[in-house]
Design an enzyme around this catalytic site. Structure first.
Site, PDB file in Angstrom:
ATOM      1  N   HIS A 229       1.581  -5.501  -6.058  1.00 34.09           N
ATOM      2  CA  HIS A 229       1.045  -5.266  -7.401  1.00 34.09           C
ATOM      3  C   HIS A 229       0.573  -3.815  -7.575  1.00 34.09           C
ATOM      4  O   HIS A 229       0.411  -3.073  -6.608  1.00 34.09           O
ATOM      5  CB  HIS A 229      -0.100  -6.231  -7.708  1.00 34.09           C
ATOM      6  CG  HIS A 229      -1.279  -6.034  -6.797  1.00 34.09           C
ATOM      7  ND1 HIS A 229      -1.379  -6.637  -5.566  1.00 34.09           N
ATOM      8  CD2 HIS A 229      -2.402  -5.280  -6.929  1.00 34.09           C
ATOM      9  CE1 HIS A 229      -2.504  -6.268  -4.987  1.00 34.09           C
ATOM     10  NE2 HIS A 229      -3.150  -5.440  -5.789  1.00 34.09           N
ATOM     11  N   ASP A 231      -2.595  -1.797  -9.180  1.00 36.66           N
ATOM     12  CA  ASP A 231      -3.977  -2.081  -9.594  1.00 36.66           C
ATOM     13  C   ASP A 231      -4.188  -1.853 -11.087  1.00 36.66           C
ATOM     14  O   ASP A 231      -4.836  -2.640 -11.765  1.00 36.66           O
ATOM     15  CB  ASP A 231      -4.966  -1.213  -8.791  1.00 36.66           C
ATOM     16  CG  ASP A 231      -5.121  -1.738  -7.373  1.00 36.66           C
ATOM     17  OD1 ASP A 231      -4.644  -2.861  -7.084  1.00 36.66           O
ATOM     18  OD2 ASP A 231      -5.714  -1.022  -6.543  1.00 36.66           O
ATOM     19  N   HIS A 287       1.406  -1.795  -3.979  1.00 38.11           N
ATOM     20  CA  HIS A 287       0.991  -2.262  -2.640  1.00 38.11           C
ATOM     21  C   HIS A 287       0.769  -3.770  -2.570  1.00 38.11           C
ATOM     22  O   HIS A 287       0.770  -4.459  -3.591  1.00 38.11           O
ATOM     23  CB  HIS A 287      -0.301  -1.550  -2.239  1.00 38.11           C
ATOM     24  CG  HIS A 287      -1.469  -1.935  -3.107  1.00 38.11           C
ATOM     25  ND1 HIS A 287      -1.799  -1.246  -4.247  1.00 38.11           N
ATOM     26  CD2 HIS A 287      -2.360  -2.952  -3.018  1.00 38.11           C
ATOM     27  CE1 HIS A 287      -2.855  -1.816  -4.818  1.00 38.11           C
ATOM     28  NE2 HIS A 287      -3.211  -2.862  -4.099  1.00 38.11           N
ATOM     29  N   ARG A 297     -11.297 -11.397   7.635  1.00 41.45           N
ATOM     30  CA  ARG A 297     -11.190  -9.981   7.260  1.00 41.45           C
ATOM     31  C   ARG A 297     -12.216  -9.684   6.172  1.00 41.45           C
ATOM     32  O   ARG A 297     -12.267 -10.384   5.156  1.00 41.45           O
ATOM     33  CB  ARG A 297      -9.783  -9.740   6.725  1.00 41.45           C
ATOM     34  CG  ARG A 297      -9.459  -8.317   6.250  1.00 41.45           C
ATOM     35  CD  ARG A 297      -8.131  -8.413   5.519  1.00 41.45           C
ATOM     36  NE  ARG A 297      -7.452  -7.163   5.260  1.00 41.45           N
ATOM     37  CZ  ARG A 297      -7.600  -6.455   4.138  1.00 41.45           C
ATOM     38  NH1 ARG A 297      -8.447  -6.847   3.209  1.00 41.45           N
ATOM     39  NH2 ARG A 297      -6.866  -5.365   3.951  1.00 41.45           N
TER      40      ARG A 297
END
Ligand SMILES: *[C@@H]1O[C@H](CO)[C@@H](O)[C@H](O)[C@H]1NC(C)=O
Length: 320
Positions: A229, A231, A287, A297
């Site tokens: 996508h 941002d 990205h 994470r």
């Protein structure tokens, strides 16, 4: 029938008497039989097998080396990076949008990764804040979001406002908000510095949040962070995206690398505690994040806009 039984019995008896000897005899028998067959029949399968093994090993080597050509590590976890940047050409839509805001245009569109702006200690303090918050509720899927500006926390398949439920009161203190603000300001000045813009012309914007990602299966579409996508297309107000990693790729979790999708090959940023990644939010920085396969994470997304209409306030103890 009788015959079979008899044979079975007799061989059983033999084995129980002197098992090893029987086996030896069997081996000898087999070799005798084999040697009667022509030589090729015996050697061909071996030759074929060894050829197959060689061909497959070559294929595996070629496959992995060609795969390596397509993915490059831009920022390795084990490396302490003072700063590493890559200039990319700004997408047209990004340029057109930025033209509306004076003094906010970057010198150049790029990505920049540095391990020197935020200290490990600050990252650890933020991680402790994040963990306290994430304890207040658990998401249905693998992704949890904690937004200290609005109070939103993923619980089940929805968000709850921890400032409204009163949960935040006994969880966060003034020190937590101070740490958060100091780190946010450092990031803002780093963006201004590295992109050559006036720090007074960029504003913290929504959403700015902590994320906790596990390998749990996705339940809602919002859990599917692994789709490529842009941002700026997901959030119109974004102009500069920054990510601060709070723990370590490969030790605290597996998978979960950040991947820039470029024409010739993709480039990964491996999360490292206190690693700051900054990039312009347009299509030039298309990205995705790889699926986390194990562990947890933690990261903070801190986003900036050039549009003061979309500025958000720092989180404050007053909200509690
Ligand atoms: C980069 O990643 C994207 C998304 O996973 C993929 O479609 C593309 O093929 C990758 N590029 C290369 C050169 O491997």
């Amino acid at each position: 029938m009788l015959d079979v039984r008899k044979r079975g019995q007799s061989s059983e008896n033999k084995e129980s008497k002197d098992g090893d000897k029987v086996n030896e005899n069997n081996v000898v028998d087999k070799e005798v039989v084999d040697s009667k067959k022509p030589d090729i029949n015996r050697k061909l399968p071996l030759r074929v097998i060894s050829r197959i093994v060689v061909i497959f090993s070559l294929l595996i080597v070629v496959y992995f080396s060609s795969k390596d050509d397509k993915v490059k590590t831009f920022a390795k976890q084990s490396e302490l990076l003072p700063g590493k940047g890559l200039v990319v050409e700004c997408s047209q839509a990004y340029k057109d949008d930025l033209d509306k805001y004076e003094g906010c245009f970057p010198k150049e569109c790029k990505r920049f990764v540095t391990d020197k702006v935020i200290s490990v200690r600050e990252a650890e303090e933020l991680l402790a804040i994040a963990k306290k918050g994430f304890q207040l509720g658990k998401p249905a899927g693998g992704v949890s979001i904690l937004d200290l500006h609005s109070g939103a926390l993923s619980v089940g398949q929805r968000f709850v406002n921890i400032y409204k439920t009163g949960d935040a009161k006994n969880t966060f203190n003034q020190n937590d908000f101070n740490t958060y603000r100091v780190v946010k300001d450092k990031i803002k000045y780093a963006v201004a510095h590295h992109f050559g813009v006036n720090p007074n012309k960029i504003y913290l914007t929504y959403p700015t949040f902590f994320s906790e990602i596990t390998s749990k299966a996705a339940i809602t579409i919002h859990d599917e962070y692994w789709h490529p996508h842009v941002d700026k297309e997901s959030y119109k107000s974004f102009h500069y995206t920054t990510l601060l990693y709070l723990n370590d790729y490969n030790t605290d979790f597996k998978g979960g690398r950040f991947v820039f999708i470029d024409e010739k090959f993709n480039r990964t940023v491996e999360p490292r505690k206190a690693r700051l990644s900054m990039f312009t939010s347009g299509r030039e920085n298309f990205h995705y994040v790889e699926k986390v396969s194990s562990g947890i994470r933690y990261a903070v997304t801190v986003s900036f806009t050039c549009d003061n209409q979309h500025a958000i306030e720092d989180p404050s103890i007053k909200n509690l």
